[in-house]
Design a protein around this motif. Structure first.
Motif, mmCIF file in Angstrom:
data_model
loop_
_atom_site.group_PDB
_atom_site.id
_atom_site.type_symbol
_atom_site.label_atom_id
_atom_site.label_comp_id
_atom_site.label_asym_id
_atom_site.label_seq_id
_atom_site.Cartn_x
_atom_site.Cartn_y
_atom_site.Cartn_z
ATOM 1 N N ALA A 60 -54.441 -21.373 -80.658
ATOM 2 C CA ALA A 60 -53.976 -20.200 -80.553
ATOM 3 C C ALA A 60 -53.035 -19.532 -81.563
ATOM 4 N N PHE A 61 -52.200 -20.386 -82.155
ATOM 5 C CA PHE A 61 -51.420 -19.902 -83.209
ATOM 6 C C PHE A 61 -52.205 -19.706 -84.426
ATOM 7 N N GLU A 62 -53.300 -20.529 -84.670
ATOM 8 C CA GLU A 62 -54.116 -20.324 -86.015
ATOM 9 C C GLU A 62 -54.960 -18.985 -85.751
ATOM 10 N N ARG A 63 -55.300 -18.623 -84.321
ATOM 11 C CA ARG A 63 -55.953 -17.211 -84.325
ATOM 12 C C ARG A 63 -54.894 -16.053 -84.557
ATOM 13 N N LEU A 64 -53.640 -16.221 -84.138
ATOM 14 C CA LEU A 64 -52.546 -15.482 -84.352
ATOM 15 C C LEU A 64 -52.297 -15.264 -85.774
ATOM 16 N N ALA A 65 -52.289 -16.240 -86.576
ATOM 17 C CA ALA A 65 -52.069 -16.351 -88.091
ATOM 18 C C ALA A 65 -53.241 -15.453 -88.638
ATOM 19 N N TYR A 66 -54.533 -15.829 -88.240
ATOM 20 C CA TYR A 66 -55.639 -15.146 -88.873
ATOM 21 C C TYR A 66 -55.608 -13.763 -88.518
ATOM 22 N N GLN A 294 -46.482 -7.803 -89.677
ATOM 23 C CA GLN A 294 -47.881 -8.069 -89.045
ATOM 24 C C GLN A 294 -48.024 -8.148 -87.414
ATOM 25 N N GLY A 295 -46.974 -7.618 -86.818
ATOM 26 C CA GLY A 295 -47.307 -7.431 -85.488
ATOM 27 C C GLY A 295 -47.517 -8.571 -84.773
ATOM 28 N N VAL A 296 -47.189 -9.586 -85.210
ATOM 29 C CA VAL A 296 -47.373 -10.953 -84.511
ATOM 30 C C VAL A 296 -46.255 -11.274 -83.501
ATOM 31 N N MET A 297 -44.965 -10.987 -83.698
ATOM 32 C CA MET A 297 -44.134 -11.101 -82.650
ATOM 33 C C MET A 297 -44.378 -10.193 -81.592
ATOM 34 N N ASP A 298 -44.428 -8.879 -81.892
ATOM 35 C CA ASP A 298 -44.612 -7.867 -81.124
ATOM 36 C C ASP A 298 -45.949 -7.016 -81.474
ATOM 37 N N ASP A 299 -46.886 -7.586 -80.678
ATOM 38 C CA ASP A 299 -47.243 -8.505 -79.773
ATOM 39 C C ASP A 299 -48.257 -9.296 -79.525
ATOM 40 N N GLY A 300 -48.872 -9.464 -80.941
ATOM 41 C CA GLY A 300 -49.921 -10.442 -81.230
ATOM 42 C C GLY A 300 -49.856 -11.845 -80.473
ATOM 43 N N LYS A 438 -41.675 -16.234 -88.313
ATOM 44 C CA LYS A 438 -40.796 -16.239 -87.310
ATOM 45 C C LYS A 438 -41.194 -16.744 -86.041
ATOM 46 N N LEU A 439 -42.340 -17.093 -85.791
ATOM 47 C CA LEU A 439 -42.902 -17.900 -84.734
ATOM 48 C C LEU A 439 -43.167 -19.343 -84.765
ATOM 49 N N ASP A 440 -43.108 -20.225 -83.795
ATOM 50 C CA ASP A 440 -43.449 -21.499 -83.764
ATOM 51 C C ASP A 440 -44.704 -21.482 -82.865
ATOM 52 N N PRO A 441 -45.717 -22.887 -83.531
ATOM 53 C CA PRO A 441 -46.794 -22.931 -82.536
ATOM 54 C C PRO A 441 -46.329 -23.641 -81.436
ATOM 55 N N HIS A 442 -45.510 -24.553 -81.330
ATOM 56 C CA HIS A 442 -45.148 -25.046 -80.115
ATOM 57 C C HIS A 442 -44.603 -24.375 -79.007
ATOM 58 N N GLU A 443 -43.802 -23.518 -79.371
ATOM 59 C CA GLU A 443 -43.179 -22.336 -78.444
ATOM 60 C C GLU A 443 -43.970 -21.463 -77.925
#
Lengths: 467, 467
Positions: A60-66, A294-300, A438-443
């Motif tokens: 899921a984190f990899e999709r978010l990164a992509y 990147q809008g990954v925290m809010d809210d990707g 700013k994000l963590d895959p485990h979290e």
């Protein structure tokens, strides 16, 4: 901010367990008091499978990164957003989710363009700004004016005579939690006393010269003047300059313009319920973001964690009694047209929307959920959350939801928002620093796990969650 | 970073105190072993007065605020810097300090101009950069090229064939303390393998999309290619893109140009020694800064704290045996011409430069000093530092100095640098976030107190600090 009220029912639950001793038949116990402990026992295995699967990889984190890297910020009205939506639809189909579809809504199209703020006196210098969403632009020559710094509306009223022809800076310089008062209404209040533009102190508790954008209002009966956020650093500086009697002159140039609405889309995908396909547990977040970072925290992260939660049910062969539907709402940031569009498109089904779950506080370490609904439902949710004790995400507080499910909640649907560690959320919110690091895959996986368990049990349990 | 080695001599000092009991005459004790306790006893009152005076008001902080706000960043070759120097000379004269004067040196004049980095593939997007000091510019059309990301020079060598015609990004993505390897030499190494420009990961441990500038080198025998720092966020992003096989194309536009040297000035002010006026204790920091932020952490605070230290001696009527001289060196950041100019202008007096004290690590909470000099001098400094125990600034570690006093130290002058809590220094260093709000008036006053006591005692003590 995001202060949690921990609801501790463990004392009560101990009594229930004691009552449910072998001398009573299960049937008898159910007739006397609802045997909430059964949910925990019944779903312990499925919950553990969902949690283990969620924590097992970083897909899921990899999709978010992509998504964040490839499409960048996903602002309403941009090709970035529509490209990300196309990608998500394609991926959801390749995941084998059911009823993958887009539902069109019209969204605002505000274009920031070039924007600069130049200090002219007491010295020449460039200042970093972000125009506030929906702002009008300046003329190409910009607006050159003296700055009046006020800390709040009271001070503006007292100094109203001084504000005429000036650029008013609202510098509410004590962080007391997320407060959008000046961002939303500063331009209206400024224009009412004759200001030619307004600036606000960026809404954030920490800064490395980091301006924050966000939505803001105009009043149709009040002149629309340009509005932008300065960094907390420059707000402090201009406050000091004014305090020591230095005259402050700035030039504000903004190309900002609002164009006609354009189409965007909500994205939906499902696991259709095996017994009550028309009853829907809806979960998700918003696919759009501001036009910075990147809008990954809010809210990707929120929308992809919800998607992953549903995908894990599918992968584990968990097909619940009711339908689980992930929705990536569009245009949360500057219009909520995705949210209202979904409500309108599904007006006939709202009574069968059993529960809405939103994640829109960043996929930081989750502590549980905030829930809005009836007492009976609350007690059931508290009970289900016990399945999340192993990942320390079992705290249910009263009150909670999300901007995208709010229109459904106003129609009576119970709703809940994922509670996370919000320490840093407003550092990065609506800034260029809303980036993957700013994000963590485990979290993020913990967020997925919490939503997966909650959504699955509510979708599958025999009892329909009461309103 | 800035790890302190605490030198604890308290055990030894207890023995000395015990030996110095009433059964021995003071004279006898002095003849057997140097009675270091005498310095502490002799200067306790003066030290307390200096410390109390330093902590009594925030006038130094207010001067720092005024300078940072009014003149902004003070980059070599700018009017901002010369205006700040004029102001400082005027203030020092109005303070009543002696021999207030400017000493001219020629400094480099590098002009950043407009600079942009645009991501062209896999999507269009703006990225924040800061050109590295001294960089050449691009043509007005910019350089459009594919990016090759490497983590270090080894990886560059292995992939040298791939670097031809590309923009190389040095992404040394593990923070192991301040490391300027790639900033200084990246462009040389990149050009040697045929790169058309280089980017570096900003040198900083934390970021809110905050690029860091700094000095960098060219080699006269290697092509000079443009060089700039990207944020850690964008460095991470490009690393991920490359890792997943996405082709990265960017366009780099930089107007940067180096113009002929121009004059600037070191600022000097003194309290002339009452007994040995030719013997000088020099203390200070640098008045110039990078062309971003306010330059108050690096190094406005240091130079104003040193100035305040000397001013407090004057205000308290403490005129030491030797001369105390505060120096605001110019052009530390991109040339050290102030430092070398001072050394050359004072070549005849260097033997009488008893001690140099520099503060250039931000006026955060001080813990003591790092000292470079002989063992005998070190022991004396350790002893004097005991006067700073009350403000927890008594730790003396071996090794220390500063860029501005380094040329004097190379000629044999003992030197020391103020040790401070360096936790956040490299967050803001050389960025737009080097602003007043990052500093604290009380911490700055503690720095003033530490320098005042150290400079005063060395200047006044009977024994000349040995080399």
């Amino acid at each position: 901010m995001m202060k949690s009220i921990t609801i501790r029912l463990s004392g009560i639950l101990v009594l229930l367990f004691s009552a449910n001793s072998p001398v009573y038949s299960k049937q008898a116990a159910e007739e006397t008091i609802p045997d909430k402990a059964d949910l925990v026992e019944e779903y312990r295995t499925d919950a553990e499978r969902l949690i283990d699967a969620a924590l097992a990889d970083s897909s899921a984190f990899e999709r978010l990164a992509y998504m964040g890297d490839t499409f960048g910020p996903r602002f309403s009205g941009t090709q970035n957003l529509e490209d990300a939506i196309d990608w998500m639809l394609e991926e959801m189909r390749s995941d084998g989710l059911q009823n993958v579809r887009a539902e069109e809504v019209m969204v605002p199209r505000w274009v920031r363009g070039r924007e600069t703020l130049t200090l002219m006196e007491p010295r020449i210098g460039a200042m970093s700004i972000l125009g506030l969403g929906g702002s009008v632009g300046t003329s190409p020559l910009g607006i050159t004016a003296e700055v009046l710094v006020v800390r709040n509306f009271d001070e503006l009223e007292k100094r109203a005579d001084e504000a005429v022809g000036k650029i008013v800076l609202f510098n509410n310089d004590v962080w007391r939690g997320y407060d959008t008062t000046y961002r939303r209404n500063g331009a209206i209040r400024g224009a009412q006393v004759g200001a030619v533009a307004i600036l606000i102190r960026s809404v954030g508790p920490a800064s490395m010269y980091t301006p924050h954008t966000g939505t803001s209002n105009y009043d149709e009966n009040v002149a629309k003047i340009p509005k932008a956020a300065v960094t907390t650093e420059d707000a402090d500086m201009m406050q000091r300059m004014q305090n020591r009697g230095q005259k402050i002159i700035v030039r504000l140039n903004m190309d900002a313009v609002t164009l006609p609405d354009v189409p965007s889309r909500n994205v939906l995908a499902e696991i259709v319920g095996r017994e009550f396909p028309d009853e829907v547990i809806v979960l998700g977040g918003h696919i759009d973001s501001w036009d910075v970072g990147q809008g990954v925290m809010d809210d990707g992260g929120g929308v992809i964690a919800a998607w992953q939660a549903v995908l894990l049910m599918k992968k584990l062969g968990l097909r619940p009694r009711r339908t689980v539907r992930v929705v990536a709402w569009t245009n949360e940031e500057n219009g909520s047209r995705g949210a209202t569009g979904y409500r309108d498109a599904h007006a006939e089904e709202i009574d069968n929307h059993i529960l809405g779950i939103e994640s829109d506080g960043g996929v930081f370490k989750p502590s549980g959920f905030g829930f809005t609904g009836g007492d009976e439902a609350f007690d059931l949710i508290v009970e289900i959350a016990r399945l999340l004790e192993g990942i320390e995400a079992s705290t249910i507080r009263r009150g909670g939801g999300g901007a995208d499910i709010a229109p459904l909640m106003r129609e009576g649907m119970p709703g809940m928002g994922l509670s996370v560690d919000g320490t840093e959320y407003f550092w990065y919110h609506h800034t260029n620093a809303d980036t993957l690091d700013k994000l963590d895959p485990h979290e993020m996986n913990l967020c997925t796990a919490a939503m997966a368990v909650m959504a699955y049990v509510v979708a599958d349990m025999e009892q329909r969650l009461p309103r």
